[in-house]
Motif scaffolding. Structure first.
Motif, PDB file in Angstrom:
ATOM      1  N   ALA A  18     -25.310  31.361  -4.519  1.00  0.00           N
ATOM      2  CA  ALA A  18     -25.146  32.758  -4.798  1.00  0.00           C
ATOM      3  C   ALA A  18     -25.977  33.129  -5.671  1.00  0.00           C
ATOM      4  O   ALA A  18     -26.692  34.451  -5.837  1.00  0.00           O
ATOM      5  CB  ALA A  18     -23.567  33.556  -5.120  1.00  0.00           C
TER       6      ALA A  18
ATOM      7  N   ASN B 247     -29.780  35.511  -4.336  1.00  0.00           N
ATOM      8  CA  ASN B 247     -29.676  36.714  -4.569  1.00  0.00           C
ATOM      9  C   ASN B 247     -30.597  37.262  -5.504  1.00  0.00           C
ATOM     10  O   ASN B 247     -30.424  37.239  -6.481  1.00  0.00           O
ATOM     11  CB  ASN B 247     -28.176  37.426  -4.587  1.00  0.00           C
TER      12      ASN B 247
ATOM     13  N   SER C  97     -30.961  40.267  -6.395  1.00  0.00           N
ATOM     14  CA  SER C  97     -30.251  41.370  -7.252  1.00  0.00           C
ATOM     15  C   SER C  97     -29.361  40.960  -8.298  1.00  0.00           C
ATOM     16  O   SER C  97     -28.365  40.177  -7.950  1.00  0.00           O
ATOM     17  CB  SER C  97     -29.448  42.509  -6.468  1.00  0.00           C
TER      18      SER C  97
ATOM     19  N   TYR D  38     -26.931  42.510  -9.953  1.00  0.00           N
ATOM     20  CA  TYR D  38     -25.644  43.137  -9.767  1.00  0.00           C
ATOM     21  C   TYR D  38     -24.721  42.057  -9.027  1.00  0.00           C
ATOM     22  O   TYR D  38     -23.819  41.865  -9.117  1.00  0.00           O
ATOM     23  CB  TYR D  38     -25.700  44.098  -8.715  1.00  0.00           C
ATOM     24  N   TYR D  39     -25.267  41.630  -7.990  1.00  0.00           N
ATOM     25  CA  TYR D  39     -24.418  40.393  -7.050  1.00  0.00           C
ATOM     26  C   TYR D  39     -24.603  38.986  -7.769  1.00  0.00           C
ATOM     27  O   TYR D  39     -23.783  38.194  -7.499  1.00  0.00           O
ATOM     28  CB  TYR D  39     -24.947  40.557  -5.553  1.00  0.00           C
TER      29      TYR D  39
ATOM     30  N   VAL E 299     -21.638  37.834  -9.934  1.00  0.00           N
ATOM     31  CA  VAL E 299     -20.313  37.361  -9.212  1.00  0.00           C
ATOM     32  C   VAL E 299     -20.578  35.742  -8.914  1.00  0.00           C
ATOM     33  O   VAL E 299     -19.684  34.884  -9.295  1.00  0.00           O
ATOM     34  CB  VAL E 299     -20.137  38.120  -7.977  1.00  0.00           C
TER      35      VAL E 299
ATOM     36  N   ALA F 222     -28.334  43.215  -0.798  1.00  0.00           N
ATOM     37  CA  ALA F 222     -26.748  42.604  -0.826  1.00  0.00           C
ATOM     38  C   ALA F 222     -26.927  41.198  -0.122  1.00  0.00           C
ATOM     39  O   ALA F 222     -28.012  40.873   0.363  1.00  0.00           O
ATOM     40  CB  ALA F 222     -25.729  43.400  -0.223  1.00  0.00           C
ATOM     41  N   TRP F 223     -25.475  40.368  -0.238  1.00  0.00           N
ATOM     42  CA  TRP F 223     -25.809  39.136   0.532  1.00  0.00           C
ATOM     43  C   TRP F 223     -25.788  39.127   2.064  1.00  0.00           C
ATOM     44  O   TRP F 223     -26.128  38.253   2.690  1.00  0.00           O
ATOM     45  CB  TRP F 223     -24.503  38.485   0.076  1.00  0.00           C
TER      46      TRP F 223
END
Length: 159
Positions: free
Chosen positions: A18, A22, A24, A26-27, A30, A81-82
């Motif tokens: 992840a 990604n 970004s 932002y994600y 996580v 986003a994912w």
């Protein structure tokens, strides 16, 4: 117990995937949190809770600061986003490469239930309980090399 350790290993790999897949931040943060917590749980199951505590404190603390700075610099109103096709394809490709590598190297044949905590035999105290003492006695050379590396990095950044 073996299933739980395999689940933590899967979460660790998915968290790393992840972060890597990604674009970004932002994600990606996580995935970083999931990977750090799963890696810490994995290390606790192996009997090295001191290293696990250091991983969670240092890795998450330091890397989340880096993510905060990158998020403040990115300022992207519509981050990827994912679920975007580019991110899904990249993640699928990375997962496929990892699975092929695991099959070719024969790692799946090594998954047997063996003891992981070293509290038996002549050793009366687990290595985990020695924690910082073992780090400073047997790892003194690595600590010195790491300190010199950080000092060199400081001088390079200040130039």
């Amino acid at each position: 117990m073996m299933e739980f350790v395999l689940f933590l290993g899967l979460l660790f790999a998915l968290g790393g995937l992840a972060v890597a897949s990604n674009p970004s931040p932002y994600y990606g943060v996580v995935g970083l949190v999931v990977a750090a917590i799963a890696g810490g749980g994995w290390l606790v199951s192996l009997g090295v809770s001191f290293v696990s505590l250091m991983l969670v404190m240092v890795y998450l603390g330091g890397m989340l600061v880096v993510f905060v700075y990158s998020v403040s610099l990115a300022a992207d109103p519509y981050p990827e986003a994912w679920t975007d096709w580019g991110v899904v394809g990249y993640g699928f490709g990375m997962g496929l490469v990892v699975m092929v590598g695991l099959v070719v190297s024969g790692v799946f044949g090594l998954l047997t239930d063996v003891g992981t905590v070293n509290g038996a035999g002549l050793l009366s105290v687990r290595v985990d309980f020695s924690g910082a003492a073992v780090l400073y006695s047997e790892g003194a050379g690595f600590l010195l090399i790491g300190g010199w590396g950080l000092l060199l990095t400081l001088f390079v950044v200040l130039e």
